[in-house]
Design an enzyme around this catalytic site. Structure first.
Site, PDB file in Angstrom:
ATOM      1  CD  GLU A 193      -5.095   3.584  -2.619  1.00  0.00           C
ATOM      2  OE1 GLU A 193      -6.341   4.421  -2.255  1.00  0.00           O
ATOM      3  OE2 GLU A 193      -3.805   4.239  -2.965  1.00  0.00           O
ATOM      4  CG  ASP A 204      -1.609   1.062   1.221  1.00  0.00           C
ATOM      5  OD1 ASP A 204      -1.657   2.013   0.397  1.00  0.00           O
ATOM      6  OD2 ASP A 204      -2.365   1.396   2.452  1.00  0.00           O
ATOM      7  CG  ASP A 207      -9.668   4.884   1.069  1.00  0.00           C
ATOM      8  OD1 ASP A 207      -9.495   5.507   2.140  1.00  0.00           O
ATOM      9  OD2 ASP A 207      -9.100   4.599   0.526  1.00  0.00           O
ATOM     10  CE  LYS A 215      -1.360   6.949  -3.490  1.00  0.00           C
ATOM     11  NZ  LYS A 215      -2.163   6.146  -2.690  1.00  0.00           N
TER      12      LYS A 215
END
Length: 624
Positions: free
Chosen positions: A185, A25, A207, A86
């Site tokens: 994800e 992850d 999420d 990211k």
């Protein structure tokens, strides 16, 4: 009496025969690595027992530092300490101008538009920075599993576009990791819960991370995971909860403005309070701001009131995504919570109320994505040959081509499950056309100017034919990682050209959300404009073909009066074509087509006579 070992189905009784594969992850704030051990997927800790690796890289003259040690120096060495890399993946220099919080870095632009960060160790690309994080996780996995890795499944946000996914694969390759697959994800979270619990039906993955919110609706059936729709808000997360509470702190202190350093102090205090309120009904916090010292009692009720507008935004996004998926609330059988911010009791309460069922929280929300990725990695490595698990993710935006008039012709629509292949036939616009420019675009609007250009390539070698006679098959293929390949082939000759779409930078979550929002807001106007462009293209086609025909055969087949009449009708259509009334243009095309039918018939007769010239009836009958 001898004891016999019995292995689980599909698993080797000898651990050394199992192929070592991990799930990673690669998060904005923290990253994790997980593996299946003794049939159970678990995250792997470092030597100090910590499972979370802060996604922070610091460059020094002595070397590279990754994780908590780097994070501790972020405030004193900001230019060399890269946080939240990211957010930079697959982006261009121009994209970064709107990114808050990234101005602390010093960027230079390299070939292809990719931004590089200036550090004491030289210019570093986001791909290189991410590779350092992946390299650290790889080393942790090798130490824990005591062997070389077969490969890894790496997770990415569902909204990551082609460029961002490719940048992630490049970072893995640079770190020496074989990518078994990139996995969305929310799909990884569904694997963690759905596969283990043998769930079937519709599942919602909620999420809520530190900076972003994603909601995904998936359908699970006998090991098949299909993402029906995705949505969310890329500018909403737990950080916004902290800011809301920090703003309340400021009001109690009587302050109206706050500088960056003081803001960080207040938000860190707010984060501490937020985390304490997860398990306590109230907490007391001591603040020291601008020479003022104050103690404040913060209740969970007060905090819930402050963050209620933010939680409501996530619920509205859930409602929209369910509508996109064509799913009613009553059809949702499970709700999976992902991300540390889902620990906030108000969030869990609102989610339970909206979906009318208690959410799944039995797997640590910080670890659930890595756990699911490890399960998929174990399957792809071949350790479970009997597994029939199939994962179908979806495209976040439609893919298509530019056609005449600057129109975007969608070939694969958004929310289509991947991997997928689609082909569509096109033709030439002009007589004798021997080449065609293929322009690949991405977006939901009707005009190319309102979509994003992905790539262009040219198909050459088309045999010269009349306009509309050539058949060009354009094929789109999106693989399991969401990466796109486009090929074009002229069917009569077999000449072919293709391209692997790999742009230098891509779209972030917010840009994708804005494109979707614009497609809804301008839908009616776009369709009207598309209709106008289509009629204009049809008018242009008729005018060009008629003009060419008159230049070739007009003197021979038309009287001066007939040619004058056609010219008048052509002038009328040209004037209509330059206007904005689509129906008037359509009527004008019909009038000119009828007015020129006699000329087309004469040309056809003439071509037949030319073909028969010098041949007898007997010869023609003999050939037939």
């Amino acid at each position: 009496m001898a004891l016999l070992q019995i292995a689980e189905p599909g698993q080797s009784p000898e651990p050394h025969k199992r192929k070592l594969a991990v799930g990673i992850d690669l998060g904005t704030t923290n990253s994790l690595v997980a593996a299946v051990r003794s049939g159970e997927s678990t995250t792997l800790p470092d030597e100090g027992g910590s499972h979370l690796l802060p996604s922070v890289v610091r460059y020094t003259e002595q070397g590279v530092v990754v994780g908590q040690a780097a994070l501790s120096k972020a405030s004193v060495d900001p230019f060399n300490t890269i946080v939240s890399v990211k957010r930079l993946m697959g982006r261009g220099v121009d994209d970064l101008k709107g990114l808050e919080g990234e101005a602390v870095y010093r960027f230079t632009e390299h070939e292809g538009g990719m931004p590089y960060l200036q550090t004491v160790a030289g210019d570093k690309s986001p791909v290189e920075v991410s590779a350092e994080i992946l390299r650290t996780l790889k080393a942790r996995a090798r130490a824990s599993l005591e062997g070389e890795l077969e490969g890894a499944v790496i997770t990415v946000p569902a909204y990551f576009d082609d460029a961002q996914r490719q940048a992630t694969k490049d970072a893995a390759q640079l770190a020496g990791i074989k990518v078994l697959r990139l996995l969305n994800e929310p799909t990884a979270a569904a694997v963690a819960y759905g596969l283990d619990k043998a769930a079937e039906g519709v599942i919602a993955v909620y999420d809520l991370g530190g900076g972003t919110f994603d909601i995904s609706i998936l359908r699970l059936n006998k090991g098949v995971f299909e993402v029906l729709a995705t949505g969310g808000d890329s500018a909403l997360g737990g950080d916004d909860f902290d800011l809301a509470l920090a703003g309340w702190f400021l009001e109690q202190l009587g302050g109206k403005e706050v500088v960056a350093g003081e803001s960080r102090y207040l938000t860190e205090k707010a984060r501490w309070v937020k985390e304490k309120l997860t398990d306590n009904p109230a907490v007391t916090v001591d603040l020291d701001h601008a020479g003022q010292k104050i103690s404040l009692d913060v209740s969970r009720t007060l905090f819930d009131d402050l963050v209620e507008p933010l939680v409501s935004k996530t619920i509205r996004a859930c409602r929209r995504t369910l509508k996109d998926a064509g799913v009613a609330i009553g059809e949702v059988q499970d709700v999976v919570m992902v991300g540390g911010s889902t620990r906030v009791p108000a969030v869990r309460s609102r989610v339970e109320s909206f979906f009318e069922r208690a959410p799944r929280i039995d797997i640590d929300p910080d670890r659930v994505v890595a756990v699911g990725a490890a399960i998929q990695a174990d399957v792809l490595a071949g350790n479970k040959p009997d597994s029939e698990m199939l994962l179908l993710d979806v495209l976040p935006l439609s893919l298509g081509l530019e056609t005449m008039g600057g129109l975007a012709e969608k070939v694969i629509h958004r929310n289509t499950s991947i991997p997928v292949a689609r082909a569509q036939e096109f033709t030439t616009y002009q007589d004798g056309q021997t080449a065609m420019m293929i322009h690949v675009v991405q977006g939901e609007r009707e005009l190319v100017d309102d979509c994003r250009s992905l790539a262009q390539f040219v198909l050459r070698g088309i045999p010269p034919m009349a306009a509309g006679a050539a058949k060009i098959r354009v094929a789109f293929q999106v693989d399991a990682d969401g990466l796109l390949g486009v090929s074009a082939k002229e069917l009569s000759t077999g000449v072919e050209s293709e391209i692997q779409v790999k742009p230098s930078y891509g779209l972030d979550d917010n840009e994708i959300a804005e494109m979707l929002k614009a497609s809804y807001s301008f839908a009616e106007d776009d369709m009207a404009l598309r209709n106008l462009r289509e009629q204009q293209v049809e008018a242009d086609r008729l005018l060009v073909s008629l003009e060419q025909a008159m230049l070739t055969d007009g003197e021979q087949l038309l009287t001066p009066e007939e040619e004058e009449h056609l010219r008048e009708q052509m002038a009328i259509l040209q004037a209509l074509r330059n206007g904005s009334d689509a129906s008037a243009i359509e009527q004008g095309v019909s009038v000119l087509s009828q007015a020129s039918d006699f000329f087309a018939a004469r040309r056809m007769d003439q071509s037949i006579k030319n073909a028969l010239k010098g041949h007898s009836i007997q010869e023609i009958e003999g050939e037939s």
